[in-house]
Design a protein around this motif. Structure first.
Motif, PDB file in Angstrom:
ATOM      1  N   HIS A 188       0.852  -1.193   0.000  1.00  0.00           N
ATOM      2  CA  HIS A 188       0.000   0.000   0.000  1.00  0.00           C
ATOM      3  C   HIS A 188       0.888   1.244   0.000  1.00  0.00           C
ATOM      4  CE1 HIS A 188      -3.872   1.983   0.813  1.00  0.00           C
ATOM      5  NE2 HIS A 188      -3.192   2.811   1.591  1.00  0.00           N
ATOM      6  N   ASP A 215       0.862   5.286  -0.023  1.00  0.00           N
ATOM      7  CA  ASP A 215       0.049   6.486   0.210  1.00  0.00           C
ATOM      8  C   ASP A 215       0.712   7.706  -0.405  1.00  0.00           C
ATOM      9  OD1 ASP A 215      -2.193   5.633   1.967  1.00  0.00           O
ATOM     10  OD2 ASP A 215      -0.554   4.971   3.255  1.00  0.00           O
ATOM     11  N   HIS A 233      -2.703   4.587  -3.143  1.00  0.00           N
ATOM     12  CA  HIS A 233      -3.821   5.317  -2.543  1.00  0.00           C
ATOM     13  C   HIS A 233      -3.515   6.812  -2.647  1.00  0.00           C
ATOM     14  CE1 HIS A 233      -6.140   6.266   1.458  1.00  0.00           C
ATOM     15  NE2 HIS A 233      -6.745   6.771   0.397  1.00  0.00           N
ATOM     16  N   MET A 269      -4.312  10.448  -2.017  1.00  0.00           N
ATOM     17  CA  MET A 269      -5.094  11.412  -1.226  1.00  0.00           C
ATOM     18  C   MET A 269      -4.722  12.806  -1.708  1.00  0.00           C
ATOM     19  SD  MET A 269      -4.586   9.423   2.368  1.00  0.00           S
ATOM     20  CE  MET A 269      -3.281   8.458   1.649  1.00  0.00           C
ATOM     21  N   ASP A 297      -8.903   0.610   5.127  1.00  0.00           N
ATOM     22  CA  ASP A 297      -7.660   1.332   5.417  1.00  0.00           C
ATOM     23  C   ASP A 297      -7.882   2.238   6.625  1.00  0.00           C
ATOM     24  OD1 ASP A 297      -5.226   2.642   5.338  1.00  0.00           O
ATOM     25  OD2 ASP A 297      -5.616   3.694   3.462  1.00  0.00           O
TER      26      ASP A 297
HETATM   27 ZN    ZN Z   1      -3.835   4.516   2.644  1.00  0.00          ZN
END
Ligand code: ZN
Ligand code: DX5
Length: 221
Positions: free
Chosen positions: A33, A35, A67, A69, A176
């Motif tokens: 994962h 981020d 991921h 954001m 998550d």
């Molecule tokens: Zn995340």
């Protein structure tokens, strides 16, 4: 299908990322994962696009689970070298035209997921189910590791599971945020498929990575 694991690299030892990645890959972990934050959609910065790109050169079987954001995430796709095999989660709250962002992920050959923050209703997902491969349910507010789970998260996972089962059963449900030793089994019972493991489980530093990963798989069977 057993639960799938996606350890969160932002919780790893930043001075030893290559060996961390190889260890996880050799243990047969499905995803890493990654981020990415823009310091606007969320008030923080973690892994940068260059690092997310570079991870590719180390991976053998493990897949990238990116991921994002950030507002208008499509501006970063080329820099990250998004490609076939990647999961790319983009936030419902961060995109002006989410349909076209999903299409851009598909054009790269990757798997689009829609992420929803804790205050976003499950209902918003309906319009996108036919275009995506999964849903990422945030069980903490995006931006920081080590937060407590947001109240109502189990009900939310259940509601997304129900929606997927009724309308698009092939989609995966990822969770998550505070996916802890204590709570991951309950998240599994609520219907989660992919578990982002961070500071409250495999990166809690209590045990070796091998033992931690095995313990996690046992809990999310
Ligand atoms: Zn995340
Ligand atoms: C937070 C990130 C998470 C984070 C989770 O915004 O999206 O992936 O690493 O960390 P924990 O598991 O500590 O909540």
């Amino acid at each position: 299908m057993n639960g799938l694991l996606s350890p969160s690299l932002m919780c790893a030892d930043m001075l030893n990322l290559e060996s961390e990645l190889k260890t996880l890959d050799n243990l047969g972990v499905e995803y890493i994962h990654l981020d990415f934050m823009d310091n606007k959609f969320v008030p923080n910065i973690t892994l940068d696009t260059n690092l997310i790109k570079s991870v590719k050169s180390v991976l053998k079987d493990m897949k990238r689970d990116i991921h994002i954001m950030a507002f208008e995430p499509q501006q970063y796709f080329d820099k990250m070298e998004i490609c076939e095999g990647d999961i790319v989660s983009v936030h419902y709250e961060a995109c002006e035209d989410l349909h076209s962002v999903i299409g851009a992920i598909r054009d790269k050959g990757a798997s689009p997921f829609v992420a929803i923050s804790p205050d976003t209703s499950v209902d918003v997902l309906e319009d996108y189910l036919a275009e995506i491969d999964g849903v990422l349910v945030m069980t903490v507010y995006p931006g920081f590791a080590g937060q407590p789970i947001v109240e109502g998260s189990f009900e939310k996972i259940q509601a997304v599971r129900k929606l997927i089962d009724e309308k698009a059963p092939e989609l995966l449900l990822e969770v998550d945020g505070h996916v802890s030793w204590d709570l991951c089994s309950k998240m599994r019972e609520c219907g989660a498929d992919i578990f982002v493991a961070g500071s409250s489980s495999v990166y809690s530093g209590e045990d070796t990575m091998e033992n931690s990963v095995n313990r996690m798989y046992e809990l999310i069977k």
